[in-house]
Design an enzyme around this catalytic site. Structure first.
Site, PDB file in Angstrom:
ATOM      1  CE  LYS B 109      -1.975 -19.271  -3.925  1.00 29.31           C
ATOM      2  NZ  LYS B 109      -2.439 -17.977  -3.864  1.00 29.31           N
ATOM      3  N   GLY B 170      -1.629  -9.697   0.435  1.00 33.65           N
ATOM      4  CA  GLY B 170      -2.458  -8.560   0.916  1.00 33.65           C
ATOM      5  C   GLY B 170      -1.808  -7.209   1.188  1.00 33.65           C
ATOM      6  CB  ALA B 196       0.939 -12.922  -2.777  1.00 34.26           C
ATOM      7  N   GLY B 197       1.025  -9.720  -3.155  1.00 35.12           N
ATOM      8  CA  GLY B 197       1.826  -8.587  -3.077  1.00 35.12           C
ATOM      9  C   GLY B 197       1.327  -7.420  -4.046  1.00 35.12           C
ATOM     10  CB  ALA B 218      -7.378 -11.877  -4.838  1.00 34.58           C
TER      11      ALA B 218
END
Lengths: 78, 269
Positions: B109, B170, B196-197, B218
């Site tokens: 990644k 995040g 993400a987000g 995550a």
């Protein structure tokens, strides 16, 4: 002799190989192929002076005074 | 009707994501960052159903090394190393090379970040690193801005998957530009992974409804009050969004449309 390991001064025997260094730090016995002799994966990699040293070369790669070595592994992230 | 519904649901569960010839049974790719303990992380990963999970490469520390790698291996979760924390193509390429050596996978990644404040990808370094890594035989999962032009560039350079952000890393702001994500999907011929987000389950469902092939997250799980419960929520959300996409949603209308026939009404005098 002294090298830098992960950003800190580190003393190794004169003429020590990358294999000896990795085996010493991880506490695992390594074969000449750079794999742990216990059969479990080692999960680490080595860069010496900003170039990756393949595990197959660890045994044959002697460290030199002042070498800058990074020893990395997988941690939580991403 | 009952049988058809069941058959459709079962078919969706046999709807693997194929990347580089590898079939992944789950379209939820997890990150491991932000989890306070490895035990809790393991339980959340299992609850999420993920079969592919990212890790970062950092300096080996004798006190704490080895366990994450083993935790993933024990659960048959494939590892996707990232280049998190790299600001230049040079650092990203070297980090990818180290990951390939350490973890024995050519999947990476690719993250090349512009600055610590936004954590947004640096397009120029990203393009440079993608080109170099593809040339060195890596399967590049390129973390990119939600820019349809850049996404196509990365694909044309040989990226294995493109991973546009929903919002900055995040933030949990969800998908800020659904139109761009839809546009990226409509033009891509490699898998598109929304990365993400993501804040909560409905964000992941939306990503799948927009046509993404998978979702990567995550923080939304690892920092939830109950990560195991949230992992399970995301498992359902990704599946629900995928099914909805395949089922084909109704068009939006300006005015109401009765679903009950007007003919045959009883008349009350």
């Amino acid at each position: 002799m002294n090298i830098r390991l992960n950003g800190a001064q580190h003393a190794v025997a004169d003429g020590a190989t990358v294999s000896a260094l990795v085996g010493g730090i991880t506490g695992r016995a390594l074969g000449t192929d750079g794999r742990a002799t216990d059969g479990r994966k080692l999960g680490v990699a080595v860069a010496r002076n900003a170039e990756v040293v393949p595990r197959s070369q660890w045994h044959a790669t002697a460290l030199a005074e002042g070498d800058d070595v990074e020893l990395v592994t997988a941690v939580q992230g991403g | 009707m009952g049988e058809t519904t069941l058959a459709t649901a079962q078919q969706a569960r046999r709807d693997p994501l194929t990347i580089d010839g590898v079939e992944l049974g789950s379209r939820l790719i997890m990150g491991t960052g932000g989890a306070p303990s490895l035990d809790g992380l393991g339980a959340a990963l299992v609850a999420s159903g993920t079969e592919l999970t990212t890790v970062a490469m950092r300096r080996y520390s004798p006190a704490e090394s080895g366990s994450l790698f083993e935790l993933l291996a024990e659960r048959n979760i494939r590892v996707l190393p990232n280049t998190a924390g790299c600001f230049t193509a040079r650092d990203a390429v070297l980090t990818a090379e180290l990951a390939r050596e350490a973890l024995e996978t050519d999947w990476v990644k690719l993250e090349v970040i512009a600055d610590e404040h936004t954590l947004l990808p640096d397009a120029l370094e990203l393009v440079d690193a993608t080109e170099q890594l593809v040339g060195r035989g890596f399967k590049v999962f390129a973390y990119t801005n939600d820019d349809p032009v850049l996404a196509l560039r990365l694909e044309n350079l040989g990226a294995t998957a493109v991973m546009p952000l929903g919002a900055p890393i995040g933030t949990g702001l969800g998908i800020l530009n659904p139109h761009n994500i839809e546009l990226i999907v409509s033009r891509a011929s490699v898998p598109v992974v929304l990365d993400a987000g993501i804040g909560t389950a409905s964000d992941a469902a939306l990503a799948m409804e927009l046509g993404c092939d998978a979702v990567l997250l995550a923080t939304a799980v690892t920092r939830a009050q109950d990560p195991v419960l949230m992992g399970e929520a995301f498992r359902h959300a990704v599946l629900a969004g995928r099914l909805a996409r395949q089922a084909g949603r109704i068009p939006r209308r300006e005015h109401a449309l009765a679903s009950s026939a007007m003919e045959g009404r009883a008349e009350f005098l």
